[in-house]
Write a protein that holds these residues in place. Structure first.
Motif, PDB file in Angstrom:
ATOM      1  N   LYS A 156      12.216  16.810  34.885  1.00 17.62           N
ATOM      2  CA  LYS A 156      12.405  16.235  36.211  1.00 17.62           C
ATOM      3  C   LYS A 156      11.054  15.802  36.770  1.00 17.62           C
ATOM      4  O   LYS A 156      10.027  16.418  36.508  1.00 17.62           O
ATOM      5  CB  LYS A 156      13.055  17.253  37.153  1.00 17.62           C
ATOM      6  N   ASP A 157      11.089  14.746  37.572  1.00 21.85           N
ATOM      7  CA  ASP A 157       9.863  14.285  38.211  1.00 21.85           C
ATOM      8  C   ASP A 157       9.332  15.354  39.158  1.00 21.85           C
ATOM      9  O   ASP A 157      10.104  16.014  39.864  1.00 21.85           O
ATOM     10  CB  ASP A 157      10.124  13.009  39.017  1.00 21.85           C
ATOM     11  N   PHE A 158       8.011  15.494  39.190  1.00 19.45           N
ATOM     12  CA  PHE A 158       7.388  16.324  40.223  1.00 19.45           C
ATOM     13  C   PHE A 158       7.200  15.503  41.495  1.00 19.45           C
ATOM     14  O   PHE A 158       7.368  15.999  42.610  1.00 19.45           O
ATOM     15  CB  PHE A 158       6.043  16.867  39.746  1.00 19.45           C
ATOM     16  N   PHE A 159       6.896  14.213  41.293  1.00 16.70           N
ATOM     17  CA  PHE A 159       6.763  13.278  42.414  1.00 16.70           C
ATOM     18  C   PHE A 159       6.970  11.871  41.890  1.00 16.70           C
ATOM     19  O   PHE A 159       6.348  11.474  40.907  1.00 16.70           O
ATOM     20  CB  PHE A 159       5.374  13.397  43.060  1.00 16.70           C
ATOM     21  N   ARG A 160       7.834  11.120  42.545  1.00 19.13           N
ATOM     22  CA  ARG A 160       8.034   9.701  42.224  1.00 19.13           C
ATOM     23  C   ARG A 160       8.364   8.975  43.516  1.00 19.13           C
ATOM     24  O   ARG A 160       9.175   9.459  44.318  1.00 19.13           O
ATOM     25  CB  ARG A 160       9.149   9.502  41.199  1.00 19.13           C
ATOM     26  N   MET A 161       7.775   7.810  43.711  1.00 17.82           N
ATOM     27  CA  MET A 161       7.976   7.055  44.944  1.00 17.82           C
ATOM     28  C   MET A 161       8.185   5.580  44.611  1.00 17.82           C
ATOM     29  O   MET A 161       7.514   5.021  43.743  1.00 17.82           O
ATOM     30  CB  MET A 161       6.759   7.223  45.858  1.00 17.82           C
ATOM     31  N   ALA A 162       9.123   4.948  45.321  1.00 19.22           N
ATOM     32  CA  ALA A 162       9.397   3.527  45.114  1.00 19.22           C
ATOM     33  C   ALA A 162       9.664   2.858  46.450  1.00 19.22           C
ATOM     34  O   ALA A 162      10.179   3.481  47.387  1.00 19.22           O
ATOM     35  CB  ALA A 162      10.585   3.333  44.180  1.00 19.22           C
ATOM     36  N   ILE A 208      11.325   8.766  48.072  1.00 17.43           N
ATOM     37  CA  ILE A 208      10.493   9.702  47.320  1.00 17.43           C
ATOM     38  C   ILE A 208      11.364  10.813  46.756  1.00 17.43           C
ATOM     39  O   ILE A 208      12.123  11.440  47.491  1.00 17.43           O
ATOM     40  CB  ILE A 208       9.399  10.320  48.212  1.00 17.43           C
ATOM     41  N   SER A 209      11.256  11.015  45.472  1.00 14.38           N
ATOM     42  CA  SER A 209      11.907  12.146  44.813  1.00 14.38           C
ATOM     43  C   SER A 209      10.804  13.121  44.417  1.00 14.38           C
ATOM     44  O   SER A 209       9.886  12.747  43.685  1.00 14.38           O
ATOM     45  CB  SER A 209      12.682  11.666  43.581  1.00 14.38           C
ATOM     46  N   GLY A 237       9.650 -17.095  35.312  1.00 22.23           N
ATOM     47  CA  GLY A 237      10.815 -17.028  36.187  1.00 22.23           C
ATOM     48  C   GLY A 237      11.077 -15.675  36.798  1.00 22.23           C
ATOM     49  O   GLY A 237      12.166 -15.426  37.336  1.00 22.23           O
ATOM     50  N   PHE A 238      10.089 -14.772  36.746  1.00 24.73           N
ATOM     51  CA  PHE A 238      10.214 -13.469  37.399  1.00 24.73           C
ATOM     52  C   PHE A 238       9.708 -13.551  38.843  1.00 24.73           C
ATOM     53  O   PHE A 238       8.934 -14.445  39.203  1.00 24.73           O
ATOM     54  CB  PHE A 238       9.408 -12.407  36.656  1.00 24.73           C
ATOM     55  N   LYS A 239      10.129 -12.574  39.636  1.00 22.99           N
ATOM     56  CA  LYS A 239       9.695 -12.456  41.027  1.00 22.99           C
ATOM     57  C   LYS A 239       9.343 -11.002  41.305  1.00 22.99           C
ATOM     58  O   LYS A 239      10.088 -10.095  40.915  1.00 22.99           O
ATOM     59  CB  LYS A 239      10.812 -12.890  41.974  1.00 22.99           C
ATOM     60  N   PRO A 240       8.199 -10.718  42.003  1.00 19.25           N
ATOM     61  CA  PRO A 240       7.886  -9.330  42.351  1.00 19.25           C
ATOM     62  C   PRO A 240       8.907  -8.788  43.340  1.00 19.25           C
ATOM     63  O   PRO A 240       9.189  -9.425  44.346  1.00 19.25           O
ATOM     64  CB  PRO A 240       6.482  -9.415  42.961  1.00 19.25           C
ATOM     65  N   VAL A 241       9.458  -7.596  43.037  1.00 16.44           N
ATOM     66  CA  VAL A 241      10.553  -7.063  43.848  1.00 16.44           C
ATOM     67  C   VAL A 241      10.284  -5.648  44.340  1.00 16.44           C
ATOM     68  O   VAL A 241      10.615  -5.317  45.472  1.00 16.44           O
ATOM     69  CB  VAL A 241      11.881  -7.087  43.048  1.00 16.44           C
ATOM     70  N   TRP A 242       9.696  -4.799  43.495  1.00 17.44           N
ATOM     71  CA  TRP A 242       9.473  -3.427  43.944  1.00 17.44           C
ATOM     72  C   TRP A 242       8.198  -2.862  43.348  1.00 17.44           C
ATOM     73  O   TRP A 242       7.625  -3.415  42.414  1.00 17.44           O
ATOM     74  CB  TRP A 242      10.686  -2.559  43.625  1.00 17.44           C
ATOM     75  N   ALA A 243       7.740  -1.762  43.966  1.00 20.14           N
ATOM     76  CA  ALA A 243       6.575  -1.037  43.470  1.00 20.14           C
ATOM     77  C   ALA A 243       6.949   0.422  43.330  1.00 20.14           C
ATOM     78  O   ALA A 243       7.803   0.940  44.069  1.00 20.14           O
ATOM     79  CB  ALA A 243       5.388  -1.191  44.422  1.00 20.14           C
ATOM     80  N   GLU A 244       6.328   1.102  42.381  1.00 20.82           N
ATOM     81  CA  GLU A 244       6.619   2.512  42.161  1.00 20.82           C
ATOM     82  C   GLU A 244       5.385   3.221  41.629  1.00 20.82           C
ATOM     83  O   GLU A 244       4.491   2.600  41.059  1.00 20.82           O
ATOM     84  CB  GLU A 244       7.802   2.680  41.203  1.00 20.82           C
ATOM     85  N   ILE A 245       5.368   4.532  41.842  1.00 16.33           N
ATOM     86  CA  ILE A 245       4.270   5.356  41.348  1.00 16.33           C
ATOM     87  C   ILE A 245       4.802   6.756  41.110  1.00 16.33           C
ATOM     88  O   ILE A 245       5.741   7.184  41.798  1.00 16.33           O
ATOM     89  CB  ILE A 245       3.089   5.369  42.346  1.00 16.33           C
ATOM     90  N   GLU A 246       4.251   7.445  40.127  1.00 19.41           N
ATOM     91  CA  GLU A 246       4.706   8.813  39.836  1.00 19.41           C
ATOM     92  C   GLU A 246       3.517   9.699  39.575  1.00 19.41           C
ATOM     93  O   GLU A 246       2.382   9.231  39.405  1.00 19.41           O
ATOM     94  CB  GLU A 246       5.654   8.835  38.636  1.00 19.41           C
ATOM     95  N   ALA A 247       3.768  10.999  39.577  1.00 23.44           N
ATOM     96  CA  ALA A 247       2.724  11.987  39.289  1.00 23.44           C
ATOM     97  C   ALA A 247       2.884  12.494  37.868  1.00 23.44           C
ATOM     98  O   ALA A 247       4.007  12.563  37.340  1.00 23.44           O
ATOM     99  CB  ALA A 247       2.812  13.150  40.264  1.00 23.44           C
ATOM    100  N   ARG A 248       1.764  12.862  37.276  1.00 25.59           N
ATOM    101  CA  ARG A 248       1.763  13.465  35.942  1.00 25.59           C
ATOM    102  C   ARG A 248       0.877  14.704  35.975  1.00 25.59           C
ATOM    103  O   ARG A 248      -0.029  14.817  36.817  1.00 25.59           O
ATOM    104  CB  ARG A 248       1.258  12.475  34.897  1.00 25.59           C
TER     105      ARG A 248
END
Length: 250
Positions: free
Chosen positions: A48-54, A62-63, A236-247
């Motif tokens: 399971k993620d310790f920290f993930r944000m989108a 945030i999970s 033909g892509f478009k920027p839609v979201w950003a995310e980051i996680e902890a390790r």
């Protein structure tokens, strides 16, 4: 499928990744959830993620491990979700994570298909499908982005396409199925063939192939990887979201 359809599907995917409701991404306030190993999520770890944000640009979801809740509830209460990705805020999150032996990994800027485009260049190519045909390329240091470092059954590389200058490979685009029907594209172009349109050509070919077979292509890169950004936009892509996680810290 057109872009609005992909956006709806993206919310379904992220709701599995972050253990939240699809509608949570349409809210103004930030959302905090407990992590879970939901079926259909993108599998980057067996834990399971310790920290993930989108964020999709408004709020953030945030999970996080429950030990982070006292800090996060107060920290995100008065901040706009997209601003949580600003360096000063990431610094404060990093300090909290360090207390538990974790550190933030690189933020990812993620793209969805907006439109279908046709390649502007034309180079000889060869396609490779499935583990048996792709397997000879594992361990090849020329392609760290196009393919995983080894075969990974939890997110297998499914298609690769190479452009050739006679019998010499100019570059490779590949995709891994990170979640059911979600194929992430990566690209590597050999130094002597860069700035010739090889990257955009291969990514466009692969993106179109993925959509033709009824799957969803997506693409990710770093904030200042402008060559990669331009390849995504040209294809033909478009920027839609950003995310980051902890390790875990090494």
């Amino acid at each position: 499928m057109q872009y609005p359809d992909y956006l709806s599907e993206l919310k379904k995917l992220l709701s599995k990744d972050l253990n939240c409701a699809e509608s949570d991404f349409d809210k103004e306030e930030n959302i905090l959830t407990l992590p879970a190993l939901n079926e259909g999520r993108r599998v980057y770890s067996k834990e399971k993620d310790f920290f993930r944000m989108a964020t999709l640009g408004t709020n953030a979801v945030i999970s996080a491990n429950e030990t982070l809740f006292p800090f996060l509830k107060e920290f995100i209460n008065t901040k706009k979700g997209s601003r949580l990705f600003d360096h000063p805020n990431l610094n404060l999150i990093e300090k909290e994570l360090n207390k538990y032996g974790y550190t933030l990994y690189y933020p990812h800027h993620m793209f969805l298909s907006k439109k279908r485009v046709q390649p502007l260049q034309a180079y000889p190519v060869k396609w490779f499908y499935g583990r048996e045909e792709i397997n000879p390329f594992y361990g090849d240091q020329r392609f760290p982005n196009a393919l995983c470092e080894e075969y990974k059954p939890e997110r297998p590389d499914t298609i690769a396409v190479c452009a050739y200058d006679n019998d010499k490979i100019m570059g490779m685009a590949g995709c891994s199925e990170d979640a059911p029907h979600w194929l992430q594209i990566g690209i590597d172009v050999l130094p002597e063939y860069r700035s010739k349109g090889v990257g955009s050509y291969l990514v466009t070919l692969l993106k179109n192939k993925i959509e033709e077979q009824g799957d969803i292509p997506f693409y990710g890169t770093g904030l200042t990887h402008y060559h990669s950004w331009n390849i995504a936009l040209n294809s033909g892509f478009k920027p839609v979201w950003a995310e980051i996680e902890a390790r875990k810290k090494e």
